[in-house]
Structure formats: structure tokens, C-alpha cells
Motif scaffolding. Structure first.
Motif, PDB file in Angstrom:
ATOM      1  N   ILE A  83       0.845  -1.206   0.000  1.00 56.75           N
ATOM      2  CA  ILE A  83       0.000   0.000   0.000  1.00 56.75           C
ATOM      3  C   ILE A  83       0.880   1.256   0.000  1.00 56.75           C
ATOM      4  N   GLY A  84       1.842   1.287   0.912  1.00 50.47           N
ATOM      5  CA  GLY A  84       2.703   2.474   1.035  1.00 50.47           C
ATOM      6  C   GLY A  84       3.631   2.657  -0.151  1.00 50.47           C
ATOM      7  N   MET A  85       4.135   1.535  -0.691  1.00 54.08           N
ATOM      8  CA  MET A  85       5.103   1.646  -1.781  1.00 54.08           C
ATOM      9  C   MET A  85       4.429   1.919  -3.132  1.00 54.08           C
ATOM     10  N   THR A  86       3.223   1.377  -3.364  1.00 55.24           N
ATOM     11  CA  THR A  86       2.549   1.705  -4.634  1.00 55.24           C
ATOM     12  C   THR A  86       2.107   3.173  -4.604  1.00 55.24           C
ATOM     13  N   LEU A  87       1.653   3.646  -3.445  1.00 54.02           N
ATOM     14  CA  LEU A  87       1.299   5.067  -3.339  1.00 54.02           C
ATOM     15  C   LEU A  87       2.510   5.956  -3.633  1.00 54.02           C
ATOM     16  N   ALA A  88       3.646   5.612  -3.043  1.00 49.20           N
ATOM     17  CA  ALA A  88       4.868   6.403  -3.267  1.00 49.20           C
ATOM     18  C   ALA A  88       5.204   6.438  -4.756  1.00 49.20           C
ATOM     19  N   HIS A  89       5.034   5.299  -5.416  1.00 51.23           N
ATOM     20  CA  HIS A  89       5.346   5.217  -6.851  1.00 51.23           C
ATOM     21  C   HIS A  89       4.359   6.030  -7.690  1.00 51.23           C
ATOM     22  N   ARG A  90       3.076   6.031  -7.278  1.00 53.51           N
ATOM     23  CA  ARG A  90       2.038   6.650  -8.104  1.00 53.51           C
ATOM     24  C   ARG A  90       1.875   8.154  -7.874  1.00 53.51           C
ATOM     25  N   ILE A  91       2.198   8.644  -6.665  1.00 55.80           N
ATOM     26  CA  ILE A  91       1.918  10.046  -6.336  1.00 55.80           C
ATOM     27  C   ILE A  91       2.411  11.064  -7.369  1.00 55.80           C
ATOM     28  N   PRO A  92       3.679  10.973  -7.801  1.00 56.13           N
ATOM     29  CA  PRO A  92       4.129  12.029  -8.717  1.00 56.13           C
ATOM     30  C   PRO A  92       3.395  11.990 -10.061  1.00 56.13           C
ATOM     31  N   LYS A  93       2.719  10.872 -10.376  1.00 54.98           N
ATOM     32  CA  LYS A  93       2.083  10.725 -11.686  1.00 54.98           C
ATOM     33  C   LYS A  93       0.579  10.947 -11.655  1.00 54.98           C
ATOM     34  N   GLU A  94      -0.053  10.888 -10.474  1.00 58.04           N
ATOM     35  CA  GLU A  94      -1.516  10.906 -10.426  1.00 58.04           C
ATOM     36  C   GLU A  94      -2.029  12.092  -9.621  1.00 58.04           C
ATOM     37  N   VAL A  95      -2.698  12.985 -10.343  1.00 59.38           N
ATOM     38  CA  VAL A  95      -3.105  14.246  -9.735  1.00 59.38           C
ATOM     39  C   VAL A  95      -4.170  14.047  -8.651  1.00 59.38           C
ATOM     40  N   ILE A  96      -4.954  12.976  -8.746  1.00 60.15           N
ATOM     41  CA  ILE A  96      -5.976  12.736  -7.718  1.00 60.15           C
ATOM     42  C   ILE A  96      -5.316  12.407  -6.367  1.00 60.15           C
ATOM     43  N   LEU A 170      11.160   9.753  -3.560  1.00 57.65           N
ATOM     44  CA  LEU A 170      10.114   9.274  -2.651  1.00 57.65           C
ATOM     45  C   LEU A 170      10.166   7.752  -2.452  1.00 57.65           C
ATOM     46  N   ASN A 171      10.372   6.988  -3.528  1.00 58.28           N
ATOM     47  CA  ASN A 171      10.454   5.531  -3.376  1.00 58.28           C
ATOM     48  C   ASN A 171      11.574   5.144  -2.407  1.00 58.28           C
ATOM     49  N   ASP A 172      12.719   5.806  -2.535  1.00 61.42           N
ATOM     50  CA  ASP A 172      13.832   5.502  -1.627  1.00 61.42           C
ATOM     51  C   ASP A 172      13.467   5.848  -0.190  1.00 61.42           C
ATOM     52  N   ARG A 173      12.869   7.033   0.004  1.00 64.39           N
ATOM     53  CA  ARG A 173      12.570   7.474   1.371  1.00 64.39           C
ATOM     54  C   ARG A 173      11.514   6.589   2.048  1.00 64.39           C
ATOM     55  N   ILE A 174      10.491   6.174   1.294  1.00 65.30           N
ATOM     56  CA  ILE A 174       9.455   5.327   1.912  1.00 65.30           C
ATOM     57  C   ILE A 174      10.020   3.930   2.202  1.00 65.30           C
ATOM     58  N   SER A 175      10.896   3.452   1.338  1.00 54.96           N
ATOM     59  CA  SER A 175      11.570   2.172   1.605  1.00 54.96           C
ATOM     60  C   SER A 175      12.379   2.261   2.904  1.00 54.96           C
ATOM     61  N   VAL A 176      13.134   3.328   3.055  1.00 53.73           N
ATOM     62  CA  VAL A 176      13.935   3.532   4.278  1.00 53.73           C
ATOM     63  C   VAL A 176      13.008   3.626   5.504  1.00 53.73           C
ATOM     64  N   LEU A 177      11.881   4.297   5.346  1.00 57.82           N
ATOM     65  CA  LEU A 177      10.941   4.422   6.465  1.00 57.82           C
ATOM     66  C   LEU A 177      10.430   3.045   6.914  1.00 57.82           C
ATOM     67  N   TYR A 178       9.989   2.218   5.955  1.00 56.21           N
ATOM     68  CA  TYR A 178       9.540   0.861   6.337  1.00 56.21           C
ATOM     69  C   TYR A 178      10.669   0.098   7.027  1.00 56.21           C
ATOM     70  N   ASN A 179      11.891   0.245   6.525  1.00 56.14           N
ATOM     71  CA  ASN A 179      13.019  -0.479   7.135  1.00 56.14           C
ATOM     72  C   ASN A 179      13.315   0.006   8.552  1.00 56.14           C
ATOM     73  N   ALA A 197      12.125  -3.172  -0.977  1.00 54.75           N
ATOM     74  CA  ALA A 197      13.070  -2.492  -1.884  1.00 54.75           C
ATOM     75  C   ALA A 197      12.418  -1.255  -2.495  1.00 54.75           C
ATOM     76  N   PRO A 198      13.229  -0.241  -2.845  1.00 56.19           N
ATOM     77  CA  PRO A 198      12.663   1.002  -3.390  1.00 56.19           C
ATOM     78  C   PRO A 198      11.808   0.798  -4.639  1.00 56.19           C
ATOM     79  N   ASP A 199      12.103  -0.230  -5.442  1.00 54.46           N
ATOM     80  CA  ASP A 199      11.317  -0.418  -6.671  1.00 54.46           C
ATOM     81  C   ASP A 199      10.108  -1.332  -6.448  1.00 54.46           C
ATOM     82  N   ARG A 200       9.806  -1.664  -5.189  1.00 58.74           N
ATOM     83  CA  ARG A 200       8.664  -2.543  -4.903  1.00 58.74           C
ATOM     84  C   ARG A 200       7.358  -1.968  -5.489  1.00 58.74           C
TER      85      ARG A 200
END
Lengths: 221, 221
Positions: A83-96, A170-179, A197-200
């Protein structure tokens, strides 16, 4: 049926347009006239779905939490990570998503149109309760407390990433946060099997989109 | 010397007034006229210390990071906890901290007047490097990465606490945050000796103020 589908498309166009305007100008400065123009729909069509600017903001906030990218996993903790990693991946691309985050953090606005925070907290609490029942989470953990702690941390991390890197890290930072959080709450047997992993997020999104291409949900064209 | 002390007091009054105005109105809407009026000093006195609104913002940001409440401890990790917990305790009461946080998070403003984020990151990085050298921190930990992760999490937690409770639950939330992060980075022998209770900040502040009362630093009246 065709009429119903047209209504769904109109509603989606209005939500997308509202999100774009809210994300650019913020809630207070945004006008319905501008949302109308950007959505390319009639005033009647917009008001059929949303009877006020508050209702539009609520529509954007609710559209943020969808189950489009949730895949069942062996570990419930992995579903939480996803949930957290797909959001991190999608945020910069999805205006909603972007607009939903901004609106949820609007101190003045939330009394008018609410916030997605309670829904996110509940979602993560439920995952952690399930994970605990399956023995993935340590006995001392209080799921709601961890869910609230993580939401606050996630929001700040997202904000910092926007400010310092325009979300490129953002992907790197959220990965570090989970870790940094998982070792306090997960059992060793769960930890060893988790993928943070950051690319999850990118991999999960790709997996879901591949499945959709291969077995699309039938729709009426 | 009396003249020098008067200058220090004037500078402090100006920084406090600027902080109050920035915290209330935000950087863009704040005016030097309003800061002057609130500080009760002459225009010449203000410009002697700060030659622009940007300089005032920088003054507030720099005043945020002071060593007034830093007490040396046996564990360097405890010093890190004390930094975060005394800040959590002081924020609702001190307008300079509050304004500093707002200014540091101002996306448009930071290119003009900077941000306290780099200084906070450096401070925590240094503590973690020391803690690691003393065997309090696990070998895999990268101090700067942990410092940045924690800063993002701290900022989001502070923001959430402001929004949902007007900071009344900030001590609890920051305590929970440390409890969720420390197990990922600290050795067991350090963990068992750390105090992360919600009232930690209040106790440290009281300890420092008692010391100051009992052996005040001599000043010229």
C-alpha cells in the motif's frame, strides 16, 4: 446502461479536473468555473454529481483510496508495505492522489470536507490486526497506534521528498521508512520474507497492469 | 557593555515579534510594519539587525536551533531522544519554534530564506555517528539516512498532532515514534537504558530550568 456508463465517465472527468485545480491553486482559491472549464462538461452535469465545492473536495479525497493496486499476499505485512510503496510510486504521476494529500492536510478545509486520514488509519489498522492474528506482528504492538504513527511519518516523508526532490526520491525514502519501523513491530520470521526495496511499488503496479491486460474486466464500449 | 546588552535584547524582541507574525500570517502575508509595531522598536533598530524580510525569516529559523536544553548524557542516543522530546514539549508554548517549523516547510519561501532542515539533519547525524562509535547503534545503520528518515517522520507527526489535537498529544506521538524507530537502529544494551516516556521532554526542561535557577549564568543587569 450506456447512460450509466456515460455518467461514470463524466463523474471521473469532473473529479480529475477538480483534483488538478485543487492541486494547483489549493482549495480556497479554486473555483467551480475553472473546474467546469477544465472538465469540459456542462454545469448541469457537474451539479448532478457534486452540489458544491466541498462535495468536489470530498469526491477527490474519496477517489484517493481505491483498491486498484491491492493484491493479496502470503504476508499481511507485505500488503501493508505494498500500500505504502505503490502510493509512493504513483503520487508524482496521479493528480488525484496529489490533490487528495493536499486537501487532507488543509487545516481550514478539513472541517468542511473531511480528510482521508481516518480511512488510511483504519485500512492500516485492519492489515495489522490481521497480521497480528497470523503471528507476523509482535505481541506488544497496538495496531491503531502503529497505524497512526506510520501515517504521520508517511505524510512528513512525502512532504520532505516533494520539497527537496520534487518526489524523485520518494520511493527511496518510503523504503527507508519501512526499514526503520518494521523491526519494531514484526516477528523475525516475517521480517526475513518482506520485500521493502525502493522499486517494490513499481513492480506491484506493473504486475497489476499486466494482469489487467491479460484478463481485462469486461466493459461495455 | 550595557549598549551591547541592549542590542541583544532588541534583537530578541524583533525575532520574537517576527516569529509571532510569521506564525499567524505566513511569510508572504507578513509585513515589516506589523513586525515593527509588535516588537515596539524603531525602524532603525530593526534594520540595524535585519535588513529585509528574508533576513528576519532567517533569524527566526536560526533561533529555533539553540542548545538551551541540551544536557550531556551517558548514552548519545538519549541525547538524540532528548532533542526530539524537549522540542515536542516546547513547541506549543514557544512561538519561535512554531514559526521556524512553518518557515522551514514553506516551499516557495525556502529558496529565499533557507530552512532549518539541513541543520537538524546534521545535528542528528552527528549524534548518531557518536552513538555508533560508542557501540550504541547497530553496524548496518547509516547515520545520515536515519537522521533524514527521522526528520521527515518527526515533521509529519508534528503536523498531524497540530491538526488533530492542537499539539495536546504531541508528546505521546513523538514518544511512540521513537519507540517505533529505535529498535531498528539501537543495540539491545542501549535500548534497555533509554527513556522515551511521553513526559521525558517536560522532565528535561524542568531539570535545565532548575539548574539555571540554582547556578544562574552571571549577567550584567
Amino acid at each position: 446502461m450506456v447512460r450509466q456508463e456515460r455518467a461514470i465517465r463524466t463523474r471521473r472527468a469532473v473529479v480529475e479536473a477538480a483534483a488538478a485545480v485543487f492541486a494547483e491553486r489549493g482549495y480556497t482559491a479554486a473555483t467551480i468555473a475553472e473546474i467546469l472549464e477544465r472538465a469540459g462538461v456542462t454545469k448541469g452535469a457537474l451539479y448532478f454529481h457534486f452540489d458544491s465545492k466541498e462535495a468536489l473536495a470530498r469526491g477527490v479525497i474519496n477517489a484517493q483510496i481505491s483498491d486498484d493496486y491491492w493484491v493479496p499476499r502470503e504476508l499481511k505485512l507485505q500488503e501493508w508495505v505494498d500500500i505504502g510503496m505503490t502510493l509512493a510510486h504513483r503520487i508524482p504521476k496521479e493528480v488525484i492522489l496529489l490533490a487528495g494529500i493536499r486537501l487532507s492536510a488543509d487545516i481550514q478545509g478539513r472541517s468542511l470536507f473531511g480528510s482521508a486520514w481516518p480511512a488510511w488509519t483504519q485500512l492500516v489498522t485492519d492489515k495489522l490486526v490481521e497480521a497480528k492474528a497470523r503471528g507476523e506482528v509482535l505481541p506488544h504492538v497496538t495496531p491503531r497506534e502503529t497505524a497512526e504513527c506510520f501515517l504521520g511519518a508517511w505524510i512528513g516523508t512525502q512532504f520532505m521528498s516533494e520539497v527537496v526532490s520534487d518526489w524523485t526520491d520518494l520511493n527511496d525514502r518510503i523504503s527507508v521508512l519501512y526499514n526503520h519501523v518494521l523491526p519494531a513491530i514484526a516477528t523475525p520470521a516475517a521480517l526475513i520474507r518482506l520485500d521493502t526495496a525502493p522499486d517494490r511499488g513499481a513492480r506491484v503496479v506493473e504486475e497489476v497492469e499486466r494482469q489487467q491486460r491479460e484478463s481485462p474486466v469486461p466493459t461495455e464500449a
